[in-house]
Design an enzyme around this catalytic site. Structure first.
Site, short mmCIF file in Angstrom:
data_model
loop_
_atom_site.label_atom_id
_atom_site.label_comp_id
_atom_site.label_asym_id
_atom_site.label_seq_id
_atom_site.Cartn_x
_atom_site.Cartn_y
_atom_site.Cartn_z
N LYS A 1 0.90 -1.18 0.06
CA LYS A 1 -0.06 -0.01 -0.16
C LYS A 1 1.04 1.41 0.01
CE LYS A 1 -1.70 2.99 3.01
NZ LYS A 1 -2.00 4.16 2.11
N GLU B 1 10.52 1.78 10.06
CA GLU B 1 11.41 2.75 9.99
C GLU B 1 10.87 3.90 10.26
OE1 GLU B 1 14.70 3.45 9.75
OE2 GLU B 1 14.72 1.28 8.93
N CYS C 1 13.64 11.61 6.19
CA CYS C 1 13.77 11.08 7.58
C CYS C 1 15.23 11.45 7.95
CB CYS C 1 13.18 9.77 7.92
SG CYS C 1 13.88 8.64 6.52
N GLU D 1 10.41 16.54 15.08
CA GLU D 1 10.46 16.13 13.67
C GLU D 1 9.45 17.15 12.99
OE1 GLU D 1 9.66 12.50 11.74
OE2 GLU D 1 11.36 12.78 10.48
P1 ADP Z 1 2.69 10.83 7.14
O1 ADP Z 1 2.39 11.67 8.28
O2 ADP Z 1 4.34 11.29 6.96
O3 ADP Z 1 1.98 10.69 5.87
P2 ADP Z 1 2.17 8.45 8.06
O4 ADP Z 1 3.08 7.44 9.01
O5 ADP Z 1 0.73 8.83 8.38
O6 ADP Z 1 3.20 9.35 7.58
O7 ADP Z 1 2.07 7.54 6.62
C1 ADP Z 1 2.93 6.43 6.31
C2 ADP Z 1 1.99 5.42 5.70
O8 ADP Z 1 1.18 4.90 6.35
C3 ADP Z 1 1.10 5.83 4.49
O9 ADP Z 1 1.09 4.67 3.66
C4 ADP Z 1 -0.11 5.93 5.31
O10 ADP Z 1 -1.21 5.66 4.59
C5 ADP Z 1 -0.07 4.85 6.36
N1 ADP Z 1 -0.86 4.94 7.47
C6 ADP Z 1 -1.42 6.13 7.98
N2 ADP Z 1 -2.12 5.70 9.18
C7 ADP Z 1 -2.16 4.05 9.27
C8 ADP Z 1 -2.74 3.27 10.25
N3 ADP Z 1 -3.50 3.70 11.29
N4 ADP Z 1 -2.68 2.06 10.01
C9 ADP Z 1 -1.43 1.50 8.88
N5 ADP Z 1 -1.02 2.39 8.14
C10 ADP Z 1 -1.31 3.69 8.25
#
Ligand code: ADP
Length: 519
Positions: free
Chosen positions: A194, A269, A303, A405
């Site tokens: 995803k 990560e 990062c 960050e």
């Molecule tokens: P950012 O805030 O930098 O977008 P995220 O950690 O929210 O970073 O996003 C990184 C990835 O994790 C994206 O693919 C996002 O869709 C996914 N993501 C966001 N929320 C969730 C969740 N609750 N469970 C699993 N994946 C998630």
């Protein structure tokens, strides 16, 4: 980010029949299929949000379930395909990525915003990673070791983990998916991936290359959509044995909880608050160039970004003045324009967060805003997410802008009186990804290398610039002990099996029947 995209998605549903924008699909079981729910999410250009790149499936849990079922069906065929044969397919994928590098680069700049040169670097990293993983098809080394009894043989082999869920962020939209996908495949796993909702087309391009290269149906499955639905279902799916995640520390923790529920393997990560130490004997001009590249490359959305510059007070004034001068020279704009140095940030939520931190730096922390600090909204900037490269000086280590960050084009200069104090400051954050030192003194360089608690360290270079054949990852809040890239990534995507062969023809009991060598 998610909120902004949700608003866009609603708009998409209302207007989807009226425009020519391409509708992309999920890739499940070797077929390109729409989401079962039928909704789509728009992928817009952060440099000009009037530019819609495409519409991607706003997938549901049922789509994830279908993708996992396809991965399960394909698993035996793929794991039993000899690794060198799997690798041949990956080599072909690498060639396809190479062939279409220019198009992928343009797509990436358009969906993510980073300047063309950096987008090309991102695609190149995916190519390098693909070839490197493919090379492992003829290695995937296990080992033999002496057994403790006579006429007994002991060895270890790598076996695939099984079905893997990969969740990736938007800042390296092709490189990071490839870091996970290619080693997972060469190890014999099948995958559901995803991408971040803001950058699906780069992962789509990667998966298309896999399809064309001959990766069998079901081995790789792509499901696009929101983190809270698709990501959450992937994290908690009972059949996914391993989740590999890159993103924010907060989301990573949520993913880890979901994995802990079913004892799934979880590789994380996450964030960074990386420091460059600049000593009084440093080549200041070189250090400034490193700081500019480390802080403002990818608009600071790495990062590994150099978000703290810890500078010896003997060169602090000179360094700060030169840094500000260079930051002010940077041209901000659409990354597709080759004259631009710094592209937009990813979306409206990012603008809000970065501007909030700039306000905190100036008004709550009391740091000096030495340059930048404004959102650019006029003229060519009117339809994008642009922020001036921003330098704070007179920063103290405990300030929020020096601790949290920001993930934007903002960096903090922190004066220091000694190397040991600089190291203490560098270590005094919750993250532990990367650190660097500029010095001409080999003793200082090695001392700092040894004493900084990070996964990556640079000498006379910024905190960014990882190469795919070295392990990548961090300590403390950055990760959970795993390393991607290098051969170390194989330890994530394969499991060790220890094998004992007793050819003595009789019962030999370990620890009990040992003949003593002495005494
Ligand atoms: P950012 O805030 O930098 O977008 P995220 O950690 O929210 O970073 O996003 C990184 C990835 O994790 C994206 O693919 C996002 O869709 C996914 N993501 C966001 N929320 C969730 C969740 N609750 N469970 C699993 N994946 C998630």
């Amino acid at each position: 980010m998610v909120q902004a995209k949700k608003a866009l998605a609603k708009k998409t549903r209302a207007t989807s029949t009226k425009t020519q924008t391409e509708n992309y699909k999920n890739y499940i079981g070797g077929k390109w299929v729409p989401s079962r729910g039928g909704d789509r999410i728009e992928n817009r250009n952060p440099a000009d949000t009037r530019d819609i790149i495409g519409r991607f499936p706003l997938s549901t849990e049922a789509d994830v379930d279908a993708a996992v079922a396809a991965a399960a069906e394909a698993f035996d065929g793929w794991r039993l395909t000899p690794a060198p044969r799997r690798a041949e397919i990956l080599f072909r994928a690498g060639e396809i990525l190479m062939r279409d590098k220019e198009k992928y680069t343009r797509d990436m700049t358009r969906e993510m915003g980073k300047v063309l040169k950096e987008a090309g670097g991102d695609v190149q990293e995916a190519i390098d990673c693909t070839y490197y993983a493919a090379g492992e098809g003829r290695r995937l080394h296990g080992f033999t070791t002496p057994a403790e009894m006579p006429d007994k043989f002991a060895m270890c082999v790598r076996q695939p983990v099984g079905l893997c869920g990969l969740i990736t962020p938007w800042n390296f939209p092709m490189a990071i998916p490839s870091w996970k996908l290619m080693p997972a495949l060469v190890c014999g796993n099948t995958v559901v991936i995803k991408p971040a909702e803001d950058t699906p087309i780069s992962t789509y391009n990667l998966i298309k290359a896999c399809e064309e290269a001959g990766v069998p149906p079901g081995v790789v499955n792509l499901v696009t959509g929101y983190g809270e639905t698709v990501g959450a279902r992937i994290s908690s799916h009972p059949s996914l044995r391993l989740i590999s995640f890159t993103g924010s520390t907060e989301t990573g923790r949520t993913v880890a909880y979901a994995c802990a529920e079913r004892n799934a393997i979880c590789s994380l990560e996450m964030g960074g608050k990386n420091a460059i130490i600049v000593m009084d004997d440093a080549d200041v001009d070189n250090a400034v160039e490193g700081a500019v590249w480390g802080a403002f490359g990818t608009s600071g959305q790495r990062c590994t970004a150099s978000s703290r510059l810890i500078v010896h007070k003997k060169v602090y004034k000179k360094f700060s003045a030169k840094l500000v001068e260079r930051a002010q020279q940077l041209r901000v704009g659409n990354g597709a324009d080759p004259k631009v140095d710094v592209g937009p940030v990813i979306n409206a939520d990012a603008v809000e967060k970065i501007m909030r931190y700039i306000d905190i730096g100036e008004n709550e922390d009391g740091a000096t805003r030495a340059c930048g600090g404004n959102q650019l909204k006029k003229g060519d900037y009117a339809h994008g997410y642009f922020i001036e490269p921003t330098v704070f000086t007179d920063v103290t280590p405990d300030m929020r802008i020096a601790q949290e960050e920001i993930f934007g084009p903002v960096t903090s200069v922190i004066p220091t009186k000694s190397l040991d104090e600089a190291i203490e400051i560098a270590n005094g954050v919750r993250y532990g990804l990367s650190a660097a030192i500029y010095t001409q003194d080999v003793n200082r360089a090695f001392h700092a290398m040894n004493e900084t608690y990070t996964g990556i360290f640079y000498i006379n270079s910024a905190t960014i610039g990882a190469e795919v054949h070295l392990p990548f990852g961090g300590t403390k809040g950055t990760g959970n002990g795993h390393r991607e890239a290098g051969t170390q990534v194989l330890d994530i995507f394969s499991e060790w099996k220890s094998i004992y062969v007793d050819y003595s023809g009789k019962l030999q009991r370990a620890q009990i029947d040992n003949k003593k060598a002495i005494g």
